[in-house]
Design an enzyme around this catalytic site. Structure first.
Site, PDB file in Angstrom:
ATOM      1  CB  CYS A 100     -36.459 -16.903  19.347  1.00 29.31           C
ATOM      2  SG  CYS A 100     -35.355 -18.095  19.207  1.00 29.31           S
ATOM      3  CB  CYS A 106     -30.115 -17.907   9.495  1.00 27.17           C
ATOM      4  SG  CYS A 106     -28.929 -18.382   8.258  1.00 27.17           S
ATOM      5  CB  CYS A 126     -30.676 -20.795  21.060  1.00 26.08           C
ATOM      6  SG  CYS A 126     -32.246 -20.402  19.987  1.00 26.08           S
ATOM      7  CG  ASP A 150     -31.007 -17.837  14.886  1.00 27.13           C
ATOM      8  OD1 ASP A 150     -30.224 -18.024  13.947  1.00 27.13           O
ATOM      9  OD2 ASP A 150     -31.273 -18.803  15.757  1.00 27.13           O
TER      10      ASP A 150
END
Lengths: 287, 395
Positions: free
Chosen positions: A61, A35, A105, A37
């Site tokens: 990231c 995916c 995130c 992350d």
């Protein structure tokens, strides 16, 4: 380039609490290499049940790394009950905000925390997903995860759901399903108190003009301005209300529809059922 | 030290190009179509630029249409050629690794009544020529294959593809945005009908490009209006941009042979330096442009690498999902079957003739530290097996 805050960049460049704990009390894992992350979070409790130590490892990231780092700082010293109250929004705010497309995130951080707490309390595997149907096959996002993101962040559109959960960001095959979930969650929200409409009474001409002006100002203009348009009241003759649409609205192919549906409906609702709305002369009529 | 290694994204305007353009922001402001000296003197410079671009491509000036850039050129070529076609053929062939300007345009046409075949590539980015040849049918109207890939730099056998297609009466377009100025192009040898170039990829400014249209190839304009560009592209000419593109084309033609050898040597130095000093690194693509290095670092993510590189003044780009704003990694790397462990950690370094050995050494010096630092944070260190989590991602 992303518009990352200084605080986010600081947590990316100098992440706090990176690493692993020997014999942790709780471990949570979310995401995957595929995916793009993934986050592993682990904590140790002290004698009073507070989080004494916490460590993370993140593949992802800058905003994923910073969100993880922020989360560890936020939960240190808290009881599990306190830590559990932390939402993805709190994580984003701690960092001074995240770009819309990076909100997932912060959701990943919160999900890892909940997984770690479950792992401690119930002994569930660190990567256990809450038992729920998978809606987005591409990113393996469940119905419950989507519902939670919608409720906690007051999401309104599919694009927002994608920003927060990644659902719908792959093949796009589940977009209709996400919309259905949005509709359901919205329907389940307690209906806002119905606005009290003042009892209809006969208005003097002056009162009517004033009420029309107020209604345009309060009910109509904000809606049009949201789409870059505007409306101006030109004239009132008996029950005939002449308006002019400005900006985006004036050239918009659906301006007639906007006129009829929005302006007239609102004026009839708040002023008088007998009002008729027309567009000012000299403006292009769009069939 | 600032090191710009993102020349496949855009290039610096060459000083000579800037100097050539300047008078057209001042003294020479006339409209080339006008019937007076203001227009006439400007018109001559547009003609000259057309000749310069034609010379770079081995074409004739009347085969060059100036555009606003690569995306417009691709759209004009593909839609324009199909619209002008009287044969009734309804099949388009392209590749899985095209730039979005071609890929999205072809998919749009697929949604509007055309049949579309996208030819796959192998793990090294090489086009499956067998599949391409099989796909050529009597119904095939157009083949659009890029000359060189923007992400990996992999060069496709355009001459061979063009000959196969032309033998079957099929119109051939190539997006040569990345190839022009980096590889010799001679359209007397390569029988493509349409070829797109973009100014800002070869040291001209942004907002200007050119479409080569072989004599006898019919296209319908996609911007209607004035008579400019032989009636193929309406709109008053972007004179400063066109003059800049002309000068850039001339410079590229002059310097290509020598500079490309130097650039290739620098690229190879970077490639060897990174492979030797960074464990778990792998180059994506074979038979590449001399300036491009697409390299993947296992178990770390591209955006993080780019931001760390930016900290030490190095500009590059990545095919990772996060760096693009989309949620999926590069369609090119996925088409090549690059595994996720590597796709998300890909970095593209693309050089130009302005790069120096010191700059390359600066990258080689800093990259290993960045890789190590990010791997220290990554939960996948020690291999993906260390991760208990399931792989639920199917993108």
């Amino acid at each position: 380039m992303w518009n990352y805050t200084d605080k986010l960049m600081d947590h990316f460049k100098n992440p706090r609490n990176v690493g692993v704990l020997e014999e942790p009390d709780g471990v949570g894992e979310v995401g995957s290499l595929a995916c793009g992350d993934a986050l592993r979070l682990m904590f140790k409790l002290d004698a009073e049940g507070r989080i004494a130590d916490v460590k993370f490892q993140t593949f992802g990231c800058a905003s994923a790394i910073a969100s993880s780092s922020a989360l560890t700082e936020m939960i240190k010293g808290k009881t599990l009950e306190e830590a559990q109250q932390i939402t993805n929004r709190d994580i984003a705010e701690f960092l001074g905000g995240l770009p819309d497309q990076k909100m997932h995130c912060s959701v990943m951080g919160r999900d890892a925390l909940l997984a770690a707490i479950d792992n401690y309390r119930k002994g569930t595997p660190p990567d256990e997903k809450v038992d729920s149907d998978i809606v987005c096959q591409c990113f393996g996002v469940t119905r419950l995860e989507i519902e939670r993101a919608i409720e906690e962040n007051n999401l309104e559109t599919v694009a927002e759901v994608t920003n927060y959960t990644k659902a719908g960001g792959g093949c796009g095959g589940c977009v209709d399903d996400i919309q259905a979930i949005l509709d359901e969650v919205k329907a389940a929200r307690p209906a806002p108190e119905p606005e009290k409409t003042p009892p209809r009474r006969r208005l003097t001409t002056l009162q009517k003009i004033k009420l029309i002006e107020e209604t345009i100002e309060r009910e109509i203009r904000p809606a049009l301005q949201k789409d870059g348009g505007d409306v101006e009241l030109i004239d009132i003759e008996g029950n005939r209300v002449v308006v002019s649409l400005r900006g985006t609205c004036s050239t918009c192919l659906v301006s007639q529809v906007t006129l009829k549906k929005l302006v007239e409906a609102k004026l009839r609702e708040f002023v008088s059922d007998e009002l008729r709305v027309e567009q000012a002369d000299g403006e292009e009529e769009v069939a | 030290m600032n090191v710009y290694l993102d020349n496949n994204a855009t290039t610096m305007v060459a000083p000579e190009v800037f100097a050539a353009m300047q008078p057209f922001f001042g003294e020479f402001y006339g409209n080339p179509s006008s019937m007076h000296r203001f227009g006439g003197q400007v018109g001559r410079h547009v003609d000259r630029a057309r000749q310069q671009v034609a010379d770079l491509l081995g074409a004739e000036p009347d085969e060059i249409i100036f555009t606003a850039g690569g995306s417009e050129g691709d759209n004009l070529a593909i839609k324009g050629a199909l619209e002008a076609m009287k044969s009734g053929r309804r099949h388009i062939i392209t590749t899985r690794v095209e730039h979005p300007a071609v890929r999205v345009t072809c998919r749009w046409l697929r949604d509007h009544g055309f049949r579309l075949t996208e030819i796959p590539v192998d793990r090294e980015g090489t086009l499956d020529m067998e599949r391409l040849e099989e796909a050529l049918t009597p119904d095939t109207a157009l083949v659009s294959v890029m000359w060189a890939n923007n992400e990996t730099g992999v060069v496709f056998p355009i001459e061979h593809i063009a000959r196969l297609a032309k033998a079957r009466g099929i119109v051939v377009h190539t997006d040569a945005v990345q190839a022009a100025g980096k590889l010799p192009i001679d359209l007397k040898q390569v029988p493509v009908d349409l070829l797109t170039i973009s100014g800002h990829k070869l040291h001209a400014p942004k907002g200007v490009g050119a479409l080569y249209v072989r004599r006898g190839t019919r296209i319908t304009p996609q911007i209607h209006g004035g008579h400019q560009e032989g009636g193929k592209r309406a709109g008053t000419e972007n004179v400063p941009g066109i003059v800049g593109l002309g000068r850039a084309a001339e410079l590229a033609a002059e310097t290509m042979a020598e500079e490309n050898d130097r650039v290739r040597a620098l690229r190879d130095r970077l490639e060897q330096g990174l492979l030797q000093n960074c464990a778990g690194a792998q180059v994506n693509g074979r038979n590449r442009l001399p300036n491009t290095l697409n390299i993947s670092f296992e178990f770390i993510e591209g955006e993080s690498i780019l931001l760390m590189l930016d900290e030490v003044g190095v500009a590059a780009s990545s095919g990772s999902a996060c760096s693009s704003g989309s949620l999926e990694p590069s369609h090119v790397l996925r088409a090549m079957g690059v595994p996720f462990t590597l796709a998300h950690g890909s970095v593209r370094f693309s050089l130009s003739r302005y790069n120096t050995e010191q700059e390359i050494d600066h990258v080689i010096e800093h990259m290993p530290g960045i890789v190590t630092r990010l791997r220290e944070i990554s939960p996948f260190v020690g291999g993906a097996a260390a991760w208990a989590g399931k792989s639920t991602c199917n993108v």
